[in-house]
Design a protein around this motif. Structure first.
Motif, PDB file in Angstrom:
ATOM      1  N   GLY A 154       0.816  -1.216   0.000  1.00  0.00           N
ATOM      2  CA  GLY A 154       0.000   0.000   0.000  1.00  0.00           C
ATOM      3  C   GLY A 154       0.846   1.261   0.000  1.00  0.00           C
ATOM      4  N   GLU A 155       1.926   1.256   0.797  1.00  0.00           N
ATOM      5  CA  GLU A 155       2.814   2.418   0.834  1.00  0.00           C
ATOM      6  C   GLU A 155       3.570   2.569  -0.477  1.00  0.00           C
ATOM      7  OE1 GLU A 155       3.359   4.786   3.373  1.00  0.00           O
ATOM      8  OE2 GLU A 155       1.449   3.907   3.998  1.00  0.00           O
ATOM      9  N   ALA A 156       3.986   1.446  -1.061  1.00  0.00           N
ATOM     10  CA  ALA A 156       4.703   1.512  -2.339  1.00  0.00           C
ATOM     11  C   ALA A 156       3.796   2.030  -3.453  1.00  0.00           C
ATOM     12  CB  ALA A 156       5.248   0.133  -2.698  1.00  0.00           C
ATOM     13  N   LEU A 157       2.536   1.635  -3.448  1.00  0.00           N
ATOM     14  CA  LEU A 157       1.579   2.157  -4.429  1.00  0.00           C
ATOM     15  C   LEU A 157       1.450   3.667  -4.315  1.00  0.00           C
ATOM     16  CD1 LEU A 157      -1.351  -0.445  -4.366  1.00  0.00           C
ATOM     17  CD2 LEU A 157       0.015   0.205  -6.355  1.00  0.00           C
ATOM     18  N   ARG A 158       1.394   4.155  -3.091  1.00  0.00           N
ATOM     19  CA  ARG A 158       1.253   5.602  -2.869  1.00  0.00           C
ATOM     20  C   ARG A 158       2.489   6.357  -3.335  1.00  0.00           C
ATOM     21  NH1 ARG A 158       3.061   8.927   0.952  1.00  0.00           N
ATOM     22  NH2 ARG A 158       3.913   7.197   2.167  1.00  0.00           N
ATOM     23  N   VAL A 159       3.664   5.865  -2.938  1.00  0.00           N
ATOM     24  CA  VAL A 159       4.902   6.562  -3.280  1.00  0.00           C
ATOM     25  C   VAL A 159       5.177   6.497  -4.777  1.00  0.00           C
ATOM     26  CG1 VAL A 159       7.400   6.604  -2.891  1.00  0.00           C
ATOM     27  CG2 VAL A 159       5.845   6.158  -0.982  1.00  0.00           C
ATOM     28  N   ALA A 160       4.803   5.385  -5.414  1.00  0.00           N
ATOM     29  CA  ALA A 160       5.076   5.220  -6.848  1.00  0.00           C
ATOM     30  C   ALA A 160       4.353   6.260  -7.703  1.00  0.00           C
ATOM     31  CB  ALA A 160       4.675   3.820  -7.300  1.00  0.00           C
ATOM     32  N   GLN A 161       3.310   6.890  -7.164  1.00  0.00           N
ATOM     33  CA  GLN A 161       2.563   7.910  -7.913  1.00  0.00           C
ATOM     34  C   GLN A 161       3.085   9.318  -7.671  1.00  0.00           C
ATOM     35  OE1 GLN A 161       0.351   6.571  -9.987  1.00  0.00           O
ATOM     36  NE2 GLN A 161       0.863   4.590  -9.085  1.00  0.00           N
ATOM     37  N   MET A 162       4.100   9.461  -6.844  1.00  0.00           N
ATOM     38  CA  MET A 162       4.613  10.786  -6.530  1.00  0.00           C
ATOM     39  C   MET A 162       5.370  11.384  -7.723  1.00  0.00           C
ATOM     40  SD  MET A 162       3.619  11.598  -3.547  1.00  0.00           S
ATOM     41  CE  MET A 162       2.934  10.886  -2.055  1.00  0.00           C
ATOM     42  N   PRO A 163       5.347  12.719  -7.846  1.00  0.00           N
ATOM     43  CA  PRO A 163       6.018  13.373  -8.987  1.00  0.00           C
ATOM     44  C   PRO A 163       7.512  13.067  -9.078  1.00  0.00           C
ATOM     45  CG  PRO A 163       4.538  14.908  -7.886  1.00  0.00           C
ATOM     46  CD  PRO A 163       4.588  13.691  -7.038  1.00  0.00           C
ATOM     47  N   TYR A 164       8.208  12.964  -7.916  1.00  0.00           N
ATOM     48  CA  TYR A 164       9.642  12.724  -7.989  1.00  0.00           C
ATOM     49  C   TYR A 164       9.959  11.333  -8.516  1.00  0.00           C
ATOM     50  CZ  TYR A 164       8.697  10.759  -3.328  1.00  0.00           C
ATOM     51  OH  TYR A 164       8.181  10.050  -2.263  1.00  0.00           O
ATOM     52  N   VAL A 165       9.039  10.377  -8.331  1.00  0.00           N
ATOM     53  CA  VAL A 165       9.240   9.049  -8.913  1.00  0.00           C
ATOM     54  C   VAL A 165       9.015   9.099 -10.413  1.00  0.00           C
ATOM     55  CG1 VAL A 165       8.445   6.663  -8.933  1.00  0.00           C
ATOM     56  CG2 VAL A 165       8.621   7.892  -6.767  1.00  0.00           C
ATOM     57  N   GLU A 166       7.988   9.828 -10.846  1.00  0.00           N
ATOM     58  CA  GLU A 166       7.745  10.001 -12.281  1.00  0.00           C
ATOM     59  C   GLU A 166       8.935  10.701 -12.938  1.00  0.00           C
ATOM     60  OE1 GLU A 166       5.310   8.815 -13.969  1.00  0.00           O
ATOM     61  OE2 GLU A 166       4.089   8.056 -12.305  1.00  0.00           O
ATOM     62  N   ALA A 167       9.491  11.700 -12.254  1.00  0.00           N
ATOM     63  CA  ALA A 167      10.658  12.408 -12.808  1.00  0.00           C
ATOM     64  C   ALA A 167      11.858  11.478 -12.919  1.00  0.00           C
ATOM     65  CB  ALA A 167      10.995  13.608 -11.926  1.00  0.00           C
ATOM     66  N   ALA A 168      12.020  10.601 -11.937  1.00  0.00           N
ATOM     67  CA  ALA A 168      13.135   9.651 -11.982  1.00  0.00           C
ATOM     68  C   ALA A 168      12.975   8.689 -13.157  1.00  0.00           C
ATOM     69  CB  ALA A 168      13.215   8.882 -10.671  1.00  0.00           C
ATOM     70  N   ARG A 169      11.742   8.236 -13.393  1.00  0.00           N
ATOM     71  CA  ARG A 169      11.497   7.362 -14.544  1.00  0.00           C
ATOM     72  C   ARG A 169      11.811   8.085 -15.847  1.00  0.00           C
ATOM     73  NH1 ARG A 169       6.305   6.072 -12.164  1.00  0.00           N
ATOM     74  NH2 ARG A 169       6.384   4.125 -10.976  1.00  0.00           N
ATOM     75  N   ALA A 170      11.358   9.334 -15.944  1.00  0.00           N
ATOM     76  CA  ALA A 170      11.557  10.103 -17.174  1.00  0.00           C
ATOM     77  C   ALA A 170      13.035  10.365 -17.450  1.00  0.00           C
ATOM     78  CB  ALA A 170      10.802  11.432 -17.090  1.00  0.00           C
ATOM     79  N   SER A 171      13.828  10.440 -16.402  1.00  0.00           N
ATOM     80  CA  SER A 171      15.258  10.710 -16.581  1.00  0.00           C
ATOM     81  C   SER A 171      16.052   9.451 -16.911  1.00  0.00           C
ATOM     82  CB  SER A 171      15.829  11.343 -15.318  1.00  0.00           C
ATOM     83  OG  SER A 171      15.787  10.418 -14.228  1.00  0.00           O
ATOM     84  N   GLY A 172      15.361   8.313 -16.958  1.00  0.00           N
ATOM     85  CA  GLY A 172      16.023   7.071 -17.335  1.00  0.00           C
ATOM     86  C   GLY A 172      16.571   6.251 -16.187  1.00  0.00           C
ATOM     87  N   THR A 173      16.218   6.609 -14.963  1.00  0.00           N
ATOM     88  CA  THR A 173      16.679   5.844 -13.800  1.00  0.00           C
ATOM     89  C   THR A 173      16.069   4.446 -13.836  1.00  0.00           C
ATOM     90  OG1 THR A 173      16.763   7.889 -12.523  1.00  0.00           O
ATOM     91  CG2 THR A 173      16.862   5.832 -11.298  1.00  0.00           C
ATOM     92  N   THR A 174      16.868   3.434 -13.542  1.00  0.00           N
ATOM     93  CA  THR A 174      16.376   2.064 -13.578  1.00  0.00           C
ATOM     94  C   THR A 174      15.384   1.799 -12.441  1.00  0.00           C
ATOM     95  OG1 THR A 174      18.173   1.241 -12.187  1.00  0.00           O
ATOM     96  CG2 THR A 174      18.555   1.287 -14.569  1.00  0.00           C
ATOM     97  N   ASP A 175      14.564   0.797 -12.640  1.00  0.00           N
ATOM     98  CA  ASP A 175      13.564   0.454 -11.625  1.00  0.00           C
ATOM     99  C   ASP A 175      14.210   0.090 -10.292  1.00  0.00           C
ATOM    100  OD1 ASP A 175      11.362   0.874 -13.300  1.00  0.00           O
ATOM    101  OD2 ASP A 175      11.479  -1.165 -14.117  1.00  0.00           O
ATOM    102  N   MET A 176      15.320  -0.641 -10.347  1.00  0.00           N
ATOM    103  CA  MET A 176      15.989  -1.032  -9.104  1.00  0.00           C
ATOM    104  C   MET A 176      16.505   0.182  -8.345  1.00  0.00           C
ATOM    105  SD  MET A 176      15.647  -4.193  -8.622  1.00  0.00           S
ATOM    106  CE  MET A 176      16.770  -4.308  -7.237  1.00  0.00           C
ATOM    107  N   MET A 177      17.024   1.155  -9.061  1.00  0.00           N
ATOM    108  CA  MET A 177      17.519   2.366  -8.404  1.00  0.00           C
ATOM    109  C   MET A 177      16.365   3.186  -7.833  1.00  0.00           C
ATOM    110  SD  MET A 177      20.715   2.197  -8.324  1.00  0.00           S
ATOM    111  CE  MET A 177      21.009   3.839  -7.684  1.00  0.00           C
TER     112      MET A 177
END
Length: 271
Positions: A154-177
């Motif tokens: 539940g906490e991971a679902l919430r955090v995964a929707q945060m803007p800084y996570v989306e920004a990390a994905r957009a910048s090419g950061t790997t899922d593990m990182m």
């Protein structure tokens, strides 16, 4: 910090701190053989100067056994909860972050375990593996894993929707990182609080398993074993059940109170 220093937090901190200190220093200050030393001439003696908490049916000093049992109960509970964290934390993080079929498969497995009451699941595992210290830890750890995995998901679902996570994905950061740098640090407060409360329930589970003969075995100074051995003497020597029972109650009460206050401190939404 004011909430931490409230009456509730202070009582919880004192109880938990006292039990931890007893668990650390009791085995150092008390000779190991003192917990099993029998004196049949003093069996079922009421509390006195010689035996402040009385003696059991074998003449063993209840105060010594309860103090030594503190270390055993905390050791089993903490180790079992750490085991549940090692399994449930990555399980919940992966499930909540990736979603989709991964989430469905992992959570159906968790739901299957959640269909069984935690104590019943621990009883079943302990009965299959056999009653001893290591198997008790495994049984309790597995039984508490699905609860932690659900909370982490539940906490991971919430955090995964945060803007800084989306920004990390957009910048090419790997899922593990992303899981390591962004998801894990932001769900740790919930994990810490749940672990604190789970230790309290793990102590109850260990006492229950030992009471039923599927936990730690004699002559270990287990609180559950002491309560189990007192059943035939409740009318003549009620202290044989009251002393370990009060030890269990105070420890669980302290951990629950401390966990509630810890949740208020670590949860930013409560500020």
């Amino acid at each position: 910090m004011k909430r931490f220093l409230s009456v509730k937090g202070l009582i919880g901190l004192i109880l938990v701190g006292s039990m931890v200190l007893i668990g650390i220093f009791a085995p150092i200050l008390i000779p190991p053989e003192a917990g099993t030393a029998m004196d049949m001439t003093s069996r079922l003696s009421p509390p006195s100067w010689a035996h402040p908490f009385g003696t059991d049916q074998l003449g063993r000093d209840l105060m010594v056994r309860v103090l030594l049992g503190t270390r055993l109960s905390l050791e089993i509970a903490v180790t079992a909860v750490m085991m549940s964290i090692l399994i449930g934390l990555p399980l919940g993080m992966v499930s909540g972050y990736f979603g989709g079929i991964t989430d469905n498969v992992l959570m159906r497995l968790v739901d299957t375990l959640l269909a069984f009451p935690a104590l019943l699941l621990a009883l079943t595992i302990s009965a299959i593996l056999g009653p001893n210290l290591q198997n008790t830890i495994i049984a309790i750890g597995v039984a508490f894993t699905p609860f932690l995995a659900r909370i982490v998901r539940g906490e991971a679902l919430r955090v995964a929707q945060m803007p800084y996570v989306e920004a990390a994905r957009a910048s090419g950061t790997t899922d593990m990182m992303i899981l390591w740098r962004h998801i894990l640090p932001n769900i740790l407060p919930a994990v810490i609080v749940q672990a604190t409360i789970s230790i309290a329930f793990a102590i109850l589970a260990e006492a229950g398993l030992s009471f039923l003969g599927l936990g730690t075995q004699p002559p270990a100074a287990s609180w559950g074993l002491m309560i189990q051995a007192s059943r035939d003497f409740l009318d003549r020597a009620p202290w044989t059940a009251l002393v370990p029972g009060i030890a269990v109650a105070l420890t669980v009460l302290g951990l629950n109170m401390f966990g509630d206050v810890l949740r208020d401190i670590l949860d930013p939404r409560s500020k």
